[in-house]
Structure formats: C-alpha cells, structure tokens
Enzyme design. Structure first.
Site, PDB file in Angstrom:
ATOM      1  N   ASP A   1       0.798  -1.228   0.000  1.00 14.43           N
ATOM      2  CA  ASP A   1       0.000   0.000   0.000  1.00 14.43           C
ATOM      3  C   ASP A   1       0.836   1.287   0.000  1.00 14.43           C
ATOM      4  OD1 ASP A   1       0.925  -0.623   2.513  1.00 14.43           O
ATOM      5  OD2 ASP A   1      -0.839   0.104   3.558  1.00 14.43           O
TER       6      ASP A   1
ATOM      7  N   GLU B   1      11.174  -4.058  12.455  1.00 21.07           N
ATOM      8  CA  GLU B   1      12.270  -3.541  11.646  1.00 21.07           C
ATOM      9  C   GLU B   1      13.553  -3.517  12.479  1.00 21.07           C
ATOM     10  OE1 GLU B   1       9.388  -2.109  12.233  1.00 21.07           O
ATOM     11  OE2 GLU B   1       8.438  -1.458  10.357  1.00 21.07           O
TER      12      GLU B   1
HETATM   13  C1  UGA Z   1       3.229  -0.826   9.411  1.00 14.48           C
HETATM   14  C2  UGA Z   1       4.604  -1.062   8.799  1.00 14.48           C
HETATM   15  O1  UGA Z   1       4.875  -0.066   7.815  1.00 14.48           O
HETATM   16  C3  UGA Z   1       4.606  -2.449   8.153  1.00 14.48           C
HETATM   17  O2  UGA Z   1       5.822  -2.657   7.489  1.00 14.48           O
HETATM   18  C4  UGA Z   1       4.370  -3.471   9.254  1.00 14.48           C
HETATM   19  O3  UGA Z   1       4.350  -4.766   8.720  1.00 14.48           O
HETATM   20  C5  UGA Z   1       3.032  -3.195   9.881  1.00 14.48           C
HETATM   21  O4  UGA Z   1       2.955  -1.839  10.355  1.00 14.48           O
HETATM   22  C6  UGA Z   1       2.726  -4.124  11.060  1.00 14.48           C
HETATM   23  O5  UGA Z   1       1.799  -3.843  11.792  1.00 14.48           O
HETATM   24  O6  UGA Z   1       3.380  -5.137  11.215  1.00 14.48           O
HETATM   25  P1  UGA Z   1       0.799  -0.762   8.213  1.00 14.48           P
HETATM   26  O7  UGA Z   1       0.449   0.198   7.112  1.00 14.48           O
HETATM   27  O8  UGA Z   1       0.226  -0.524   9.566  1.00 14.48           O
HETATM   28  O9  UGA Z   1       2.372  -0.841   8.287  1.00 14.48           O
HETATM   29  O10 UGA Z   1       0.468  -2.282   7.778  1.00 14.48           O
HETATM   30  P2  UGA Z   1      -0.236  -2.876   6.493  1.00 14.48           P
HETATM   31  O11 UGA Z   1       0.078  -2.049   5.291  1.00 14.48           O
HETATM   32  O12 UGA Z   1      -1.649  -3.155   6.804  1.00 14.48           O
HETATM   33  O13 UGA Z   1       0.531  -4.267   6.325  1.00 14.48           O
HETATM   34  C7  UGA Z   1       1.873  -4.360   5.923  1.00 14.48           C
HETATM   35  C8  UGA Z   1       2.023  -5.393   4.791  1.00 14.48           C
HETATM   36  O14 UGA Z   1       1.559  -6.650   5.255  1.00 14.48           O
HETATM   37  C9  UGA Z   1       1.182  -5.048   3.554  1.00 14.48           C
HETATM   38  O15 UGA Z   1       1.936  -5.352   2.402  1.00 14.48           O
HETATM   39  C10 UGA Z   1      -0.018  -5.951   3.675  1.00 14.48           C
HETATM   40  O16 UGA Z   1      -0.576  -6.341   2.436  1.00 14.48           O
HETATM   41  C11 UGA Z   1       0.542  -7.153   4.420  1.00 14.48           C
HETATM   42  N1  UGA Z   1      -0.449  -7.835   5.287  1.00 14.48           N
HETATM   43  C12 UGA Z   1      -1.215  -7.128   6.157  1.00 14.48           C
HETATM   44  C13 UGA Z   1      -0.579  -9.210   5.200  1.00 14.48           C
HETATM   45  O17 UGA Z   1       0.101  -9.859   4.410  1.00 14.48           O
HETATM   46  N2  UGA Z   1      -1.520  -9.820   5.998  1.00 14.48           N
HETATM   47  C14 UGA Z   1      -2.318  -9.136   6.870  1.00 14.48           C
HETATM   48  O18 UGA Z   1      -3.153  -9.761   7.560  1.00 14.48           O
HETATM   49  C15 UGA Z   1      -2.154  -7.748   6.943  1.00 14.48           C
HETATM   50 MN    MN Z   2       0.695  -0.082   5.073  1.00 19.87          MN
END
Ligand code: UGA
Ligand code: MN
Length: 297
Positions: free
Chosen positions: A161, A247
């Site tokens: 995203d 990280e």
């Molecule tokens: C923040 C950080 O920028 C992420 O790198 C970190 O993984 C994340 O927090 C976290 O909570 O661990 P955020 O925007 O809150 O990012 O998280 P998302 O964008 O919802 O998820 C990060 C990545 O994991 C995305 O590429 C998303 O597609 C993937 N994801 C998310 C999954 O593969 N499974 C899930 O259930 C949720």
């Molecule tokens: Mn994100």
C-alpha cells in the site's frame, strides 16, 4: 452593405492565401531526420543493463477489496525499474486465482509464494506479514546459497500500500551492506528520517519510540543480498516482538547503526511514502449476486 462585405473579403483574400501557402510548405517539409544510434552504442546498452545489481522486492499481500488496485499501482511502478524481481507473498493457505492471474500479466519478473499467518497472530496490535517476509527471505537464500560469492543484489521490503518514487530504486541500487533513507507520512509525523552527521547515521528524527535501536519503518531501508546470505539466521521474529519493533529487531541481527549507509542526499529527501488506503465502503453491495456477469475487481 453587400458591397462593404465584398470589399472586406477582397481585402482579406490575399492574406488568407499567403497563410494557406505557408502552412502547406511547412507540412510538406521532409520530417526531421532522427540519426540512427551508432551500432556500437546499441551493443553496449544490453550488457550495461544486465550489469546492474538486481533489486529483489518482497511484498506481503492479503485478500481484500482493494488488493488488485494496490498490486496494479505497485506493478506500474516496478515495471519501470531495471532488473527488479518482485517476490509477492500471499498471506493465504494457497495461491489465489486473482493474484496468479495478476502475476501472469504483470509484465515483470515475479515469484509468487504463499504462506498463511496463523490464526492466533491475526489480531490487532500484533505485527503483520512476519511469516510472508520470512518466506521471501527463505526463497532468496535457497536460490543463491549454492552460488559462489560475490552475489550482487539488493533486497527491500515493499508493502503493497506504500507509494514508491523511481528515484528510490536508483538510490538503493548501490547498497553495499544496509542503506537507509527517510519515509514520508509515518510515525504520526509528515516524515521520519535518520539523522546524519559527516556521512554517518547518528540518530533518528521520529515521533514514535525514538528509543528503538533502529527507529525506522519497513519502507526505510534496503539490504545487500550478500548480507542476507552471510546472516542465514536473520529473520523476522514472532516471539518477543512488540508492535512496531519488527524492523529494529531484524536490523539488529545484521548490522549496526555505525555501519548504515545514508541515501537520498544524506537522508534529506523523501522518496517513499507510507500511504494507507482507506477502507472501502461496500454498504450498498447486494447480499446475493445480482448482476448478470461476474467481474473480478
Ligand atoms: C506498518 C509497517 O509499515 C509495516 O511494514 C508493518 O508490517 C506493519 O505496520 C505491522 O503492523 O506489522 P501498516 O500500514 O500498519 O504498516 O500495515 P499494512 O500495510 O496493513 O501491512 C503491511 C504489509 O503486510 C502489507 O503489504 C499488507 O498487504 C501485508 N499484510 C497485512 C498481510 O500480508 N496480511 C495481513 O493480515 C495484513
Ligand atoms: Mn501499510
């Protein structure tokens, strides 16, 4: 009245003819000659491109209404980056048809993996995509472990995203160990960035937990393939990992703050944004399929 119009017409007629003539000679002029590239330059272009270290982008992704839109945006960027290999890891028990179809038509080198996040870890407040990033790391290590060093290449974690400028890839391409740069729209601030003095990282400008050893978002660093291969045990950990510490916990295993290579003009330029997509409103979606066709969105 009539004669007045006629005299005006006769007065303008020669001018009109001149304009038509000028336009005509312009368009009949031969098209500009574009000099053909000298053959020796053409020959050089291919090897130069393949001499670039490849960039491996690991993207965890999961099924939701905006998934295909996010992946489309990402592919449109990645397709423009030379030697980029996209490692897409689905958070799922099997490869979905949507992502498989997407990968087949993405127009860039892709590896499509999948691993489900165990149910107990799918809770708010817990780190996301741990298993998926580790699956990407395992694939990379397995593919390269039997090849002799040096193995050129750069790895970076590209959430599906975020928003990535093309300049970011030029910056990370020269990563020798671990490189870092600012990230926009994160940590409750307009940006976070490593603070650099005399070419070295000496601290972190951040609005959230500045006490982290590496106070940086997943989008803010890249690692050379050589470092990934020479630290075979470095992975993202579930046990003991607090939210937002993934990280830092990972980087602690492979580098030190002193070793970090600042990019993006000594970490003064934002080339990646931690954008987050709004949850879509599907309030008017019918309970049962009403349309006459089935459409993938
Ligand atoms: C923040 C950080 O920028 C992420 O790198 C970190 O993984 C994340 O927090 C976290 O909570 O661990 P955020 O925007 O809150 O990012 O998280 P998302 O964008 O919802 O998820 C990060 C990545 O994991 C995305 O590429 C998303 O597609 C993937 N994801 C998310 C999954 O593969 N499974 C899930 O259930 C949720
Ligand atoms: Mn994100």
């Amino acid at each position: 009245m009539k004669s007045l119009l006629l005299s005006r017409f006769l007065l303008l007629l020669p001018w009109g003819l001149i304009v038509i003539l000028l336009l005509d000679t312009d368009s009949s002029r031969a098209p500009p000659v574009i000099p053909a590239r000298p053959p020796q330059q053409q020959q050089q272009a291919t090897p130069r491109r393949s001499a670039l270290p490849p960039i491996y982008a690991i993207t965890p992704t999961y099924s939701r209404p905006v998934q295909k839109a996010e992946l489309t945006r990402l592919a449109n960027t990645f397709r423009q980056v030379a030697r980029l290999h996209w490692i897409l890891v689905e958070d799922a028990a099997r490869r979905s048809e949507l992502v498989s179809r997407f990968v087949a038509r993405a127009g860039l080198p892709c590896t499509h993996l999948h691993v489900p996040t165990p149910r107990r870890y799918k809770r708010p407040g817990l780190p996301r995509a741990t298993e998926q990033r580790n699956a990407g790391l395992a694939w990379l290590r397995q593919r390269h472990q039997h090849l002799p060093p040096p193995q050129p290449g750069v790895l970076f974690f590209a959430d599906d995203d975020n928003t990535y400028s093309l300049e970011l890839f030029e910056e990370m391409r020269t990563t020798r160990t671990v490189s870092v740069w600012p990230v926009g729209l994160v940590g409750g601030r307009r940006y976070e960035r490593p603070i650099v003095e005399n070419g070295k990282v000496v601290g972190w400008y951040t609005g959230w937990r500045g006490d982290r050893p590496f106070a940086i978002d997943m989008a803010g660093f890249a690692v050379s393939l050589q470092v990934i291969l020479s630290n075979p045990k470095a992975v993202f950990k579930r046990r003991g990992s607090q939210p937002g510490m993934q990280e830092s916990d990972f980087l602690k295993q492979i580098t030190t703050v002193e070793e970090l290579e600042p990019k993006a003009n000594n970490c003064t330029k934002v080339l990646v944004w931690h954008t987050r997509t709004e949850k879509v409103n599907l309030g008017n979606e019918p309970k049962y399929h009403l349309d006459t066709v089935k459409i993938e969105v």
